[in-house]
Write an enzyme that holds these catalytic residues in place. Structure first.
Site, mmCIF file in Angstrom:
data_model
loop_
_atom_site.group_PDB
_atom_site.id
_atom_site.type_symbol
_atom_site.label_atom_id
_atom_site.label_comp_id
_atom_site.label_asym_id
_atom_site.label_seq_id
_atom_site.Cartn_x
_atom_site.Cartn_y
_atom_site.Cartn_z
ATOM 1 C CD GLU A 1 -1.258 -0.009 3.704
ATOM 2 O OE1 GLU A 1 -2.352 -0.560 3.514
ATOM 3 O OE2 GLU A 1 -0.910 0.453 4.808
ATOM 4 C CG HIS B 1 -3.385 0.052 7.533
ATOM 5 N ND1 HIS B 1 -3.119 -0.814 6.497
ATOM 6 C CD2 HIS B 1 -4.337 -0.552 8.281
ATOM 7 C CE1 HIS B 1 -3.872 -1.898 6.615
ATOM 8 N NE2 HIS B 1 -4.616 -1.757 7.688
ATOM 9 C CG ASP C 1 10.584 -0.530 -14.023
ATOM 10 O OD1 ASP C 1 9.828 -0.906 -14.950
ATOM 11 O OD2 ASP C 1 10.707 0.664 -13.662
#
Length: 660
Positions: A283, A325, A346
């Protein structure tokens, strides 16, 4: 469990099982302190031998935990999961509840078991040396201290901290201590973790229905790690739909400084042979995901990784937004979800274009592994049925169960207690007295004021009759023996019976029978004489015809002034006149006065049927009045003796007739 599993997993479980059995055998046969110290050393060695944070799995089918700060539901969910997975032993070895000891009853399948409760962490670890997971349900105020103490125990390898809001300084200390001592911290602010078919922490994965739907009762091939506990449940379901399910799942917690990171667990998963692919849900906020990027770039991870970092919507807001959170707050471009997703992509992770496409990415990755022959097919099994708790079954209408107690006089289920349907607030607001409360609880109706006043007079007049009567004497002797209030009171109450106080019921019963059968005083007294029964309520050790009991006179005066009818009392007066003609001490006593006047109260109020009156007399209501009243005096005598600090009573020799 009838599953096809890798040989390395079988060897691991077998080693762990044999080692646990060996330790348990040693602990059972040697209880001397030196052996306990040696055993703790062996367990510490086991912790290093079996697994470490960086090299492999931390749970197995034999893992047992200590549960700190008792919570019934999460413990029961752990035990239900154990039963669902076919474990032979419960995963909760002991409960730690500061200041309490004993046992807690819970269910392990159909069987009810008793789990030991310990007052300290040290005592629990000593009693259960093979329990190496510490599940901490303490509040954020005490979670750090209790977790630190648990980490210091040589038997504990893993600590899961459920509370959120643990001070960041304390969390950093825990992380430092755990890493330097080769231990694992999951959380704070975590729901926990799960190894499918083996072990789970607390409420991880939610209800049994969700666990079954996600196929968590048997191991799959996917390792999953997330910051969010709630989203873990969602991903368990998603993974079960498109793969053979998870092998292990961890929610590291949403605080800014988690005890273990996403990359910590991904690296572990990479070294667990049963895990063939890894799913990561990050997140926005923080830079934890970049350690995973570095691990991918450096080649430390050789298994496929499907990853998504949530929070891409943050850019739609003009100002910085704090999500659910504590750590879900972007502190710059590098901490944005977009930047992290790009970096992971990547580095070689499979990253979808959106969360909606995450499921398809997981499905494609798993299908490719299956085509390459890297997935061993899992043999599906039917998990056992978890017995439903009686309360939930009743609420859902599946069963009906008989009650064990019937109560018609009071109800405490609402906002306030009710006496015979009358709320407590009404009793207070209307200024009701003890007589009104007695009328509600004993007779289940509100009696007229003259009735409740009469009850109160009876209580006052019968509260005490000096220290020499048997009940008071027993209470005094018991109090002087150093016994507590209840023991002293009961010792006095136990003397109440036919010879002391218990004549109230008999007086009512015999006088009522004689009056209803229209017996004259002569017929009544003589018939009792023929039966060898003294007339209850007549006769006194002290009082005489020319020295009446003042209590009797007060009761009679009140009744003649307020009662609609005093027929039973007047009949008793006629009987008294006849008995006084025989002996001057055969005067009506307070038992006879109360007994006959209560009959007049019941009959004259018009609120009781003949059957109800007969039942009240038969049950012993009137003796109840004497017991209630005399308890006041007996309690007074107990306090009096203790206040005076009276010594142990010993009866004098000269007051005993010693005879052969």
């Amino acid at each position: 469990m009838h599953l096809l599993r890798d040989w390395s997993s079988i060897k691991y479980d077998f080693k762990l099982f044999v080692f646990h059995q060996w330790l348990a055998s040693i602990y059972f046969h040697f209880s001397v302190s030196i052996w306990k110290v040696f055993l703790i050393f062996l367990v510490a060695f086991r912790n290093l031998w079996v697994s470490t944070m960086a090299t492999g799995q931390i749970f197995s089918r034999t893992t047992q935990a200590l549960f700190y700060n008792y919570k019934q539901l999460p413990i029961q969910r752990m035990l239900d999961f154990d039963f669902l997975c076919g474990r032979e032993t419960p995963s909760v070895a002991g409960i730690i509840n500061p200041g309490a000891e004993g046992f807690q009853k819970l269910f392990f399948g159909q069987e009810e078991i008793a789990i030991p409760v310990h007052s300290t962490i040290e005592a629990a670890c000593a009693a259960h040396p093979t329990a190496d997971v510490f599940i901490n349900f303490a509040s954020f105020r005490s979670a750090a201290a209790s977790s630190k103490l648990a980490l210091k125990q040589p038997t504990i390898r893993v600590v899961a901290i459920i509370a959120e809001g643990v001070p960041e300084f304390d969390t950093k200390e825990l992380i430092s201590y755990a890493r330097s001592n080769n231990k694992v911290v999951i959380g704070p602010a975590t729901v926990g973790g799960i190894q499918a078919g083996a072990f789970k922490i607390g409420d991880t994965a939610g209800t049994i229905d969700n666990i079954i739907q996600c196929k968590l009762y048997r191991p799959g091939s996917v390792g999953f790690v997330s910051k969010s506990g709630g989203m873990s449940n969602e991903l368990y379901n998603t993974i079960a739909r498109v793969t053979d399910g998870i092998y292990e799942g961890i929610a590291i917690g949403g605080d800014v400084f988690p005890g273990s990171t996403l990359s910590d667990h991904v690296l572990r998963f990479n070294n667990i042979p049963q895990i063939k692919m890894i799913v990561v849900l990050g997140e926005l906020g923080g830079r934890d995901e970049y350690s995973l990027v570095e691990a991918l770039k450096s080649g430390k991870i050789n298994k496929p990784v499907c990853a998504w970092v949530s929070g891409t919507c943050a850019r739609l807001f003009k100002s910085e937004v704090q999500f659910g959170h504590a750590g879900a707050k972007s502190g710059g471009e590098m901490e944005s979800a977009q930047a992290k997703n790009q970096a992971l992509k990547d580095a070689g992770a499979v990253v979808p274009t959106s969360y909606e496409a995450f499921e398809a990415s997981i499905k494609e990755t798993f299908a490719k592994l299956a085509e390459e022959g890297k997935i061993t097919q899992v043999k599906e099994i039917t998990p056992p049925q978890i017995p439903e708790d009686l309360n939930s079954a009743i609420k859902s209408g599946k069963v009906r169960a008989p009650t064990h107690i019937i109560s018609t006089i009071s109800d405490d289920r609402g906002e306030e207690p009710c006496y015979a349907g009358v709320p407590m607030s009404t009793i207070v607001e209307k200024g009701m007295g003890i007589g009104d409360v007695i009328s509600l609880l004993w007779f289940k109706r509100s009696l007229p004021r003259y009735c409740t006043h009469f009850i109160e007079i009876c209580v006052m007049l019968c509260a005490d009759h000096g220290p020499c009567v048997s009940g008071a004497h027993n209470t005094i002797v018991t109090a002087r023996a150093g016994k507590d209030l209840v023991s002293s009171l009961v010792s006095g109450l136990l003397t109440i019976g036919p010879r002391f106080g218990g004549a109230v019921d008999d007086a009512a019963r015999y006088f009522k029978d004689a009056y209803d059968r229209k017996l004259s005083p002569y017929e009544f007294v003589e018939s009792m004489k023929k039966k060898g029964i003294r007339v209850p309520g007549i006769g006194h050790r002290i009082k005489r015809g020319d020295n009446r009991d003042k209590r009797v006179e007060l009761l009679q005066l009140f009744a003649r002034t307020h009662f609609p009818s005093t027929k039973y009392m007047e009949y008793a007066v006629e009987v008294e006149a006849y008995t006084l003609s025989k002996a001057n001490n055969l005067v009506m006593n307070v038992d006879g006065a109360i007994g006959t006047l209560f009959l007049d109260l019941l009959a004259g109020s018009g609120m009781f049927t003949k059957q109800e009156i007969d039942e009240i007399v038969a049950i012993g209501y009137l003796n109840g009045l004497f017991v209630l009243a005399r308890s006041i005096g007996l309690i007074g005598h107990t306090f009096d003796q203790k206040r005076l600090k009276q010594p142990l009573y010993r009866h004098p020799w000269e007051d005993v007739l010693y005879t052969k």
